[in-house]
Design a protein around this motif. Structure first.
Motif, PDB file in Angstrom:
ATOM      1  N   PRO A 106     -11.526  -2.190  -2.245  1.00  0.00           N
ATOM      2  CA  PRO A 106     -12.542  -2.621  -1.086  1.00  0.00           C
ATOM      3  C   PRO A 106     -12.833  -3.939  -1.394  1.00  0.00           C
ATOM      4  O   PRO A 106     -13.857  -4.654  -0.622  1.00  0.00           O
ATOM      5  N   GLU A 107     -12.311  -4.714  -2.366  1.00  0.00           N
ATOM      6  CA  GLU A 107     -12.896  -5.913  -2.845  1.00  0.00           C
ATOM      7  C   GLU A 107     -12.317  -7.143  -2.321  1.00  0.00           C
ATOM      8  O   GLU A 107     -12.153  -8.305  -2.723  1.00  0.00           O
ATOM      9  N   GLY A 108     -11.174  -7.176  -1.204  1.00  0.00           N
ATOM     10  CA  GLY A 108     -10.469  -8.130  -0.540  1.00  0.00           C
ATOM     11  C   GLY A 108     -11.325  -8.995   0.052  1.00  0.00           C
ATOM     12  O   GLY A 108     -12.461  -8.869   0.482  1.00  0.00           O
ATOM     13  N   VAL A 109     -10.539 -10.302   0.367  1.00  0.00           N
ATOM     14  CA  VAL A 109     -11.315 -11.326   1.051  1.00  0.00           C
ATOM     15  C   VAL A 109     -11.416 -11.158   2.726  1.00  0.00           C
ATOM     16  O   VAL A 109     -12.125 -11.264   3.334  1.00  0.00           O
ATOM     17  N   MET A 110     -10.312 -10.400   2.976  1.00  0.00           N
ATOM     18  CA  MET A 110      -9.771  -9.841   4.406  1.00  0.00           C
ATOM     19  C   MET A 110     -10.942  -8.499   4.549  1.00  0.00           C
ATOM     20  O   MET A 110     -11.009  -7.736   3.785  1.00  0.00           O
ATOM     21  N   PRO A 111     -11.241  -8.234   5.879  1.00  0.00           N
ATOM     22  CA  PRO A 111     -12.107  -6.915   5.897  1.00  0.00           C
ATOM     23  C   PRO A 111     -11.058  -5.760   5.990  1.00  0.00           C
ATOM     24  O   PRO A 111     -11.732  -4.459   5.888  1.00  0.00           O
ATOM     25  N   ASP A 112      -9.739  -5.821   5.799  1.00  0.00           N
ATOM     26  CA  ASP A 112      -9.166  -4.678   5.646  1.00  0.00           C
ATOM     27  C   ASP A 112      -8.765  -4.014   4.251  1.00  0.00           C
ATOM     28  O   ASP A 112      -8.013  -3.297   4.261  1.00  0.00           O
ATOM     29  N   GLY A 113      -9.324  -4.877   3.501  1.00  0.00           N
ATOM     30  CA  GLY A 113      -9.093  -4.545   2.051  1.00  0.00           C
ATOM     31  C   GLY A 113      -8.146  -5.242   1.106  1.00  0.00           C
ATOM     32  O   GLY A 113      -7.663  -6.323   1.729  1.00  0.00           O
ATOM     33  N   GLN A 114      -7.972  -5.044   0.005  1.00  0.00           N
ATOM     34  CA  GLN A 114      -7.291  -5.793  -0.903  1.00  0.00           C
ATOM     35  C   GLN A 114      -6.054  -4.939  -1.461  1.00  0.00           C
ATOM     36  O   GLN A 114      -6.358  -3.626  -2.138  1.00  0.00           O
ATOM     37  N   ASN A 115      -4.869  -5.329  -1.224  1.00  0.00           N
ATOM     38  CA  ASN A 115      -3.726  -4.477  -1.731  1.00  0.00           C
ATOM     39  C   ASN A 115      -3.578  -4.544  -3.243  1.00  0.00           C
ATOM     40  O   ASN A 115      -3.911  -5.859  -3.987  1.00  0.00           O
ATOM     41  N   LEU A 116      -3.501  -3.572  -3.822  1.00  0.00           N
ATOM     42  CA  LEU A 116      -3.524  -3.347  -5.104  1.00  0.00           C
ATOM     43  C   LEU A 116      -1.914  -3.538  -5.750  1.00  0.00           C
ATOM     44  O   LEU A 116      -0.950  -2.776  -4.980  1.00  0.00           O
ATOM     45  N   TYR A 117      -1.703  -4.135  -6.771  1.00  0.00           N
ATOM     46  CA  TYR A 117      -0.473  -4.094  -7.446  1.00  0.00           C
ATOM     47  C   TYR A 117       0.111  -2.819  -7.863  1.00  0.00           C
ATOM     48  O   TYR A 117      -0.934  -2.018  -8.560  1.00  0.00           O
ATOM     49  N   PRO A 118       1.465  -2.508  -7.590  1.00  0.00           N
ATOM     50  CA  PRO A 118       1.688  -1.146  -7.903  1.00  0.00           C
ATOM     51  C   PRO A 118       2.105  -0.958  -9.697  1.00  0.00           C
ATOM     52  O   PRO A 118       2.515   0.256  -9.839  1.00  0.00           O
ATOM     53  N   ALA A 119       1.383  -1.965 -10.428  1.00  0.00           N
ATOM     54  CA  ALA A 119       1.303  -1.398 -11.944  1.00  0.00           C
ATOM     55  C   ALA A 119       0.495  -0.432 -11.929  1.00  0.00           C
ATOM     56  O   ALA A 119       0.274   0.261 -12.938  1.00  0.00           O
ATOM     57  N   PHE A 120      -0.550  -0.176 -11.078  1.00  0.00           N
ATOM     58  CA  PHE A 120      -1.501   0.985 -10.924  1.00  0.00           C
ATOM     59  C   PHE A 120      -0.521   2.022 -10.141  1.00  0.00           C
ATOM     60  O   PHE A 120      -0.129   1.888  -9.130  1.00  0.00           O
ATOM     61  N   PRO A 121      -0.245   3.152 -10.764  1.00  0.00           N
ATOM     62  CA  PRO A 121       0.846   4.075 -10.238  1.00  0.00           C
ATOM     63  C   PRO A 121       0.339   5.022  -9.102  1.00  0.00           C
ATOM     64  O   PRO A 121       0.408   6.046  -9.098  1.00  0.00           O
ATOM     65  N   TYR A 122      -0.158   4.108  -8.028  1.00  0.00           N
ATOM     66  CA  TYR A 122      -0.835   4.804  -6.794  1.00  0.00           C
ATOM     67  C   TYR A 122       0.662   5.498  -6.145  1.00  0.00           C
ATOM     68  O   TYR A 122       0.462   6.511  -5.365  1.00  0.00           O
ATOM     69  N   THR A 123       2.149   5.158  -6.294  1.00  0.00           N
ATOM     70  CA  THR A 123       2.975   5.853  -5.845  1.00  0.00           C
ATOM     71  C   THR A 123       3.220   7.389  -6.061  1.00  0.00           C
ATOM     72  O   THR A 123       3.623   8.222  -5.629  1.00  0.00           O
ATOM     73  N   SER A 124       2.647   7.670  -7.517  1.00  0.00           N
ATOM     74  CA  SER A 124       2.461   8.929  -7.886  1.00  0.00           C
ATOM     75  C   SER A 124       0.942   9.761  -7.667  1.00  0.00           C
ATOM     76  O   SER A 124       1.041  10.636  -7.312  1.00  0.00           O
TER      77      SER A 124
END
Length: 541
Positions: free
Chosen positions: A120-138
């Motif tokens: 939720p902490e991005g500069v843009m109002p649509d949010g901040q893309n997180l790097y996939p080092a965080f395993p959200y694909t699982s």
């Protein structure tokens, strides 16, 4: 400027604006949501904290997010670093601290990060893309209930105030917005689709294991090779691959003979519960931290994970240095195991000159006088592989080597590299021991034992040394990786102290074909890069 030139400038400007706008649209989290839809998320009321802790353990959150050196796994202040080919990732603070952690996040924001990879902490109002080092694909396979329970559990833990630096990534990976393209390509946003249950397997057990392995456990994230874009290669899933640091190999955990095909289901479950593998070796490195979590899961859960892992498609993928499996019905002797002398990294004897710093590669006999070298006189001692020496004189094929180190006050026949650390450099007979120049005693803080600085000059031949200490360490690292990664995940060098590496490596020697000199070099390499004698910190030369 001519009319034609102004037209070209306007056209270029228009294309640039359109390209920028297209990039923002394609990479927007809103675009991904429009393509993939949303998932159900139950209300926070009724959250099950006990189940939240189970999800926390199965998801291995503490391994990445626990504060460094924190003994309590629930202090999630972040700060650990992951050095990869893309740059350095700094693990964020996920404690409920409102300023430096995620304490101000709502359940919906947390779930979006966990299952969609958008913070939720991005500069843009649509949010901040997180790097996939965080395993959200699982983690996208988690149910809404488990996501909610995990959020509630995390918010019940201690708030840890800890500012974590931004990631230090290389171009173009530092363009976080671009991760939106990666998410569109490799994140499907789907819940787990239960697979076909193998014959003779309890469906409930199989599906529980499938959910834990494919979702919370995110086992494939480490134990699969990656493509050019950093995505898991589907047909090699669980087949093992290089670690992000490029210094080791994550083992093949598929049921192939190049993986864990010879492990029984009970052995896999026991490993996840105790950390002890079928050859009696304990889990180490990152896997030791994983087992610290899985060992706290209900045993029925680790049994279910074992049942599922025995059922995934086998992937033939040998680790570097791993011998080919024996598919014959008789014993096969490995060619490389017998009768081949190792090629050690030595400099030409003619290249060793007075004034050089040299590292001993092959254990060397040494004498007190030059005229005693290579005669029938018994040597006065030995210098061991990995020892650093100064070449203080050269006489034909003979060299005088000066050693500087430490001795225990009451043991003058052994020279060590550092005070209080048993990194052996040399051993002496009584005559050589009497020739050692010793300084004032000092007490090693860790043991309370008395040590003295020591120096001695001895003569030997000019062979079996290398003037490039880095080349010796490269050999040690390469040999360690190839030999040890063939059977198990490599322990991290800094996981043990210099003294602890002595027993650890000795326990494994019987499984190797190392020559004495190879063994000494690998031990010296590990000790010099250990938790307390890490040369990269310039604490030891």
């Amino acid at each position: 400027m001519t009319v034609k030139a102004r037209t070209l400038v306007k056209l270029a400007g228009s294309l640039l604006v359109l390209g920028g706008a297209g990039f923002l649209v394609v990479t927007s989290p809103w675009t991904w949501s429009a393509v993939n839809g949303s998932r159900e998320l139950p209300a926070l009321e009724g959250a099950d904290l006990e189940n939240g802790r189970t999800v926390f353990l199965a998801s291995d959150c503490a391994t990445c997010h626990a504060s460094p050196d924190a003994e309590d796994e629930t202090h999630l202040g972040g700060g650990r670093s992951l050095d990869t080919a893309f740059g350095i990732f700094h693990m964020p603070n996920i404690s409920p601290d409102e300023e430096t952690g995620i304490g101000s996040w709502t359940l919906a924001e947390f779930d979006r990060a966990l299952r969609e990879g958008v913070g939720p902490e991005g500069v843009m109002p649509d949010g901040q893309n997180l790097y996939p080092a965080f395993p959200y694909t699982s983690y996208q396979r988690l149910t809404g209930e488990d996501s909610r329970d995990l959020y509630a559990y995390l918010m019940s833990l201690p708030a840890v105030r800890s500012d974590v630096p931004d990631h230090e990534l290389k171009f173009p990976y530092n363009l976080r917005r671009g991760v939106g393209i990666w998410r569109l390509a490799f994140l499907d946003g789907d819940a787990l689709t239960p697979g076909e249950v193998p014959d003779g397997v309890d469906p409930d057990v199989y599906h529980r294991g499938e959910y834990l392995v494919e979702g919370a456990g995110h086992c494939a994230e480490c134990h699969s090779p990656r493509g050019l874009m950093g995505e898991v290669i589907a047909d090699k899933r669980y087949g093992g691959g290089p670690n992000p640091e490029g210094t080791g190999w994550f083992p093949n955990i598929s049921p192939d003979q190049t993986g864990i095909g010879y492990w029984s289901t009970a052995r896999i479950a026991n490993y996840l519960h105790t950390g002890k593998n079928p050859i009696g070796r304990m889990a180490d490195g990152d896997m030791a931290e994983v087992v610290a979590n899985t060992s706290q899961l209900p045993f029925s859960d680790v049994q279910a994970m074992a049942v599922y892992l025995k059922s995934v498609p086998p992937v033939e993928n040998r680790a570097p240095g791993q011998p080919a499996p024996n598919y014959a019905d008789h014993v096969v002797m490995l060619d490389q195991a017998v009768g081949k002398a190792p090629q050690l990294p030595v400099s030409a004897a003619s290249a060793i000159a007075a004034g050089d710093s040299a590292t001993v590669v092959e254990t060397k006999d040494v004498w007190l006088g030059a005229d005693m070298v290579a005669t029938e006189n018994q040597p006065d001692g030995k210098i061991l592989g990995g020892a650093a020496a100064e070449v203080t004189a050269r006489d034909g094929d003979k060299v005088q080597l000066t050693l500087r180190g430490w001795q225990m006050e009451d043991a003058p026949t052994v020279l060590y590299q550092a005070k209080g650390q048993r990194v052996m450099m040399a051993v002496f007979d009584d005559a050589a021991a009497a020739a050692v120049t010793r300084g004032a005693p000092e007490v090693a803080a860790a043991t309370g034992q008395s040590w003295v600085p020591a120096e001695i000059a001895l003569w030997s031949d000019a062979g079996g040394m290398n003037t490039d200490r880095g080349a010796v360490w490269e050999y040690g690292q390469d040999t360690f990786q190839k030999a040890c990664a063939a059977c198990h995940v490599l322990p991290q060098k800094t996981h043990f102290t210099a003294n602890q590496w002595i027993g650890t490596l000795k326990a494994m020697r019987r499984f190797t074909s190392f020559s004495d000199d190879q063994y000494r070099l690998i031990l010296a390499y590990l000790q010099n890069h250990s938790k307390d004698l890490n040369v990269s910190k310039e604490t030891v030369q």
